[in-house]
Enzyme design. Structure first.
Site, PDB file in Angstrom:
ATOM      1  N   ASN A 100       0.744 -87.942 -61.797  1.00 43.87           N
ATOM      2  CA  ASN A 100      -0.452 -87.612 -61.034  1.00 43.87           C
ATOM      3  C   ASN A 100      -1.193 -86.538 -61.814  1.00 43.87           C
ATOM      4  OD1 ASN A 100      -2.321 -87.003 -59.043  1.00 43.87           O
ATOM      5  ND2 ASN A 100      -0.923 -85.641 -57.945  1.00 43.87           N
ATOM      6  N   GLY A 101      -2.482 -86.724 -62.054  1.00 43.13           N
ATOM      7  CA  GLY A 101      -3.240 -85.733 -62.819  1.00 43.13           C
ATOM      8  C   GLY A 101      -3.950 -86.398 -63.976  1.00 43.13           C
TER       9      GLY A 101
END
Ligand code: F1P
Length: 609
Positions: A100-101
């Site tokens: 995530n990111g």
């Protein structure tokens, strides 16, 4: 802002992972995937384009049992939504990664890894993590060390979980800029990007901190900080509840949440008001000392939360006796700004995990504000944990991506902040008394306003074939016009713009014709006569008007103007006038047949910048 779940257990974990993903779908729903090490010791991966339900269907056709696994629901950043871009990503069928990111230096890393012989199967930035860890693994003693080495090379934000086929008894996880929480079980442990995902299996959580890398096995959790030193992190017993429940009699969560507003507002007020004011404890320990010194308020937020901030600016300067600036968090965090003396920074966020808002808070803390206050709907979220003071809106879980009850309860929180700060800055007891009374009467007025639903449903028919629309308001209703326009865009995909009505003749009047509905919010306030002139300017140019007006404002329906009257109210009018605009966008979306609760391209929690 993808959702991550991982588990190391003796039992089959796939059901747990998929249930976790369902609860995380608010973070994105472009694709979903799961990888486990199966009983034959192979990495088995199932991915599907679209929502978690598509993955569930695939898993029921291809059972994928395993005691250690990772799973992901995606909101696409790099690479279109597709099965090949869905996580988990693999390196050499040995290593599976969810992330995530955003890895900002992914292009340079990709070139290096391709030169080293790695073949990329997706367009994602995530795949560089998989190959880079795989590459570093060759010169390190463990997966953990390989992740620590990789962290030195990654730029950007990530919450990531790694699963190694050759060592299926452990998961390695790393947090830098994207939240991760470890869930502690008995003889089994878990990881997720939000505790909500793990509530069915545990209530004991460790929130990883920035730069942490951890190794999770069935019986043990080892955490290392940025410098590589082993650290102990506090264990939190969570009281969070996951009350998404069913939709009851409602067709969508959004409609349910619109109708929950009177109760959500009542809950947000409960136990926080005296006869003549707001109890300071409402904002947490130390609020009184801080509020006594405040002379300026800087608010930062994104999206709908930013609109509530804009209303608060009018209120704080009108009643609170202090100056106020409001800024979009993604702008604030990247510019040099001046800190006014005795300044309080306020962040507003439903989720408390919005990346830009969180970064703005961290910057503000470095800049030297007097203190920080978070107005937030999620207890235990990063924003709440990192702020000096917190006001919890008690909206309950908001599932619809388009924010409704979170917005109105934020406004209630901000109204209480105005009272709390105002009393030290010239707001008289009489004024406070009147304002408290208005707050107490608000749930009833909201109930009355919701009774307009059938009239608004009828009105919506006239919007279904339109491609553009204009929302107008003045003063503290201008942000409400902006919020109305945002709602219509988000869920009906009709282009909507909001203008401060006084700006009409500076450009937008050129757009007016019979195909451009004009929505006006017109409470009976000091600006009413000015607004009426603006309405006439539109009429004179053939515009069709939809006016949400105070019953005492004397607007009359005719061939070019449809008027819907709301109950009379003064300072809390922005909260009341939000309701018809929410209902209008909902009914237009229904007619257009869009996905109301999960509109295209959006996600509920924006944990990437
Ligand atoms: C900000 C926000 C919401 C919007 C959508 C995307 O989130 O823009 O206002 O409804 O869900 O994110 P938050 O900071 O208020 O959680």
């Amino acid at each position: 802002m993808c959702g991550i779940v991982g588990a190391v257990a003796q039992r089959d974990v796939v059901e747990i992972l998929v249930e976790g993903l369902r609860r995380l779908e608010y973070r994105g729903y472009d694709s979903a995937g799961v990888a486990v090490v199966n009983n034959a010791g192979e990495l088995q991966r199932v991915r599907r384009l679209g929502k978690v339900q598509a993955l569930t269907d695939a898993l029921s056709e291809t059972p994928t049992p395993g005691g250690t696994g990772i799973a992901h629901t995606r909101w696409a950043t790099h690479g279109e939504p597709s099965e090949r871009n869905a996580h988990p990503h693999l390196s050499n069928n040995d290593l599976a990664v969810v992330h995530n990111g955003i890895i900002e230096n992914h292009a340079a890393l990709r070139r290096r890894l391709e030169e080293a012989g790695y073949r990329f199967d997706s367009d994602t930035d995530t795949e560089v993590i998989a190959h880079l860890v795989h590459y570093n693994r060759q010169n390190t003693a463990s997966l953990l060390e390989a992740m620590q080495a990789t962290a030195q090379e990654l730029e950007g934000a990530y919450g990531t979980v790694l699963l190694d086929r050759a060592d299926p008894e452990r998961l390695v996880v790393a947090r830098s800029g994207s939240p991760l929480v470890i869930g502690l079980g008995i003889g089994e442990n878990f990881i997720a990007s939000d505790q909500l995902a793990l509530l069915p299996v545990t209530r004991r959580f460790i929130f990883l901190e920035e730069g942490d890398v951890a190794e999770i096995t069935r019986s043990d959790v080892r955490i290392f900080d940025k410098s590589g030193a082993p650290v102990e992190r506090e264990i939190h017993e969570s009281t969070a509840s996951y009350d998404a429940g069913d939709k009851g009699p409602y067709r969508h969560y959004m409609l349910k949440e619109i109708y929950e507003q009177p109760q959500a507002v009542a809950n947000t007020l409960e136990g926080r008001l005296s006869e003549t004011g707001v109890l300071d404890e409402t904002f947490g320990n130390g609020a009184t000392e801080l509020f006594k010194q405040v002379k300026h308020v800087q608010i930062v937020a994104c999206g709908t939360s930013y609109h509530s901030a804009m209303v608060a600016r009018y209120w704080l300067e009108c009643f609170g006796g202090v100056s106020c600036n409001v800024e979009i968090a993604s702008e604030f965090r990247y510019r040099k700004s001046y800190v006014q003396p005795n300044s309080l920074v306020v962040t507003i966020s439903q989720s408390g995990e919005t990346a830009d808002t969180l970064a703005a808070l961290r910057l503000a803390k470095d800049l030297g504000y007097l203190g920080s206050l978070a107005i937030c709907n999620v207890a235990g979220s990063s924003l709440v944990r990192e702020s000096d003071l917190a006001f919890m809106t008690r909206a309950g879980a908001e599932i619809g991506v388009a924010s409704t009850k979170a917005f109105t309860t934020q406004l209630v929180g901000l109204a209480m902040l105005v009272l709390a700060i105002g009393k030290y800055n010239g707001l008289s007891e009489d004024e406070q008394h009147g304002m408290v009374l208005a707050l107490k009467n608000l749930p009833g007025k909201l109930d009355e306003t919701l009774e307009l639903a059938s009239q608004i449903e009828e009105l919506a028919e006239e919007f279904a074939d339109k491609h553009h629309s204009l929302f107008l308001g003045r003063g503290e209703q201008y942000p409400i016009a902006m919020e109305g326009a945002l709602k219509l865009k988000e869920i009906s995909y009709i282009h909507a713009e909001a203008y401060a009505a006084g700006e009409l003749k500076h450009g937008p009047l050129a757009l007016i014709d019979a195909d451009m509905p004009i929505i006006v919010v017109a409470p009976n306030n000091d600006l009413l006569e000015k607004l009426k002139s603006n309405v006439e300017e539109v009429r004179a140019r053939g515009g069709i008007l939809y006016v949400f007006a105070d019953s005492e404002a004397h607007f009359e329906s005719d061939a070019t103007m449809r008027v819907i009257n709301l109950p009379h109210t003064r300072w809390l009018a922005p909260i009341l006038y939000t309701i018809p605009l929410q209902l209008l966008s909902y009914y237009v979306a229904i007619i257009k047949g869009t996905d109301v609760d999960q509109p295209r391209n959006l996600a509920k929690s924006v944990t990437v910048e």
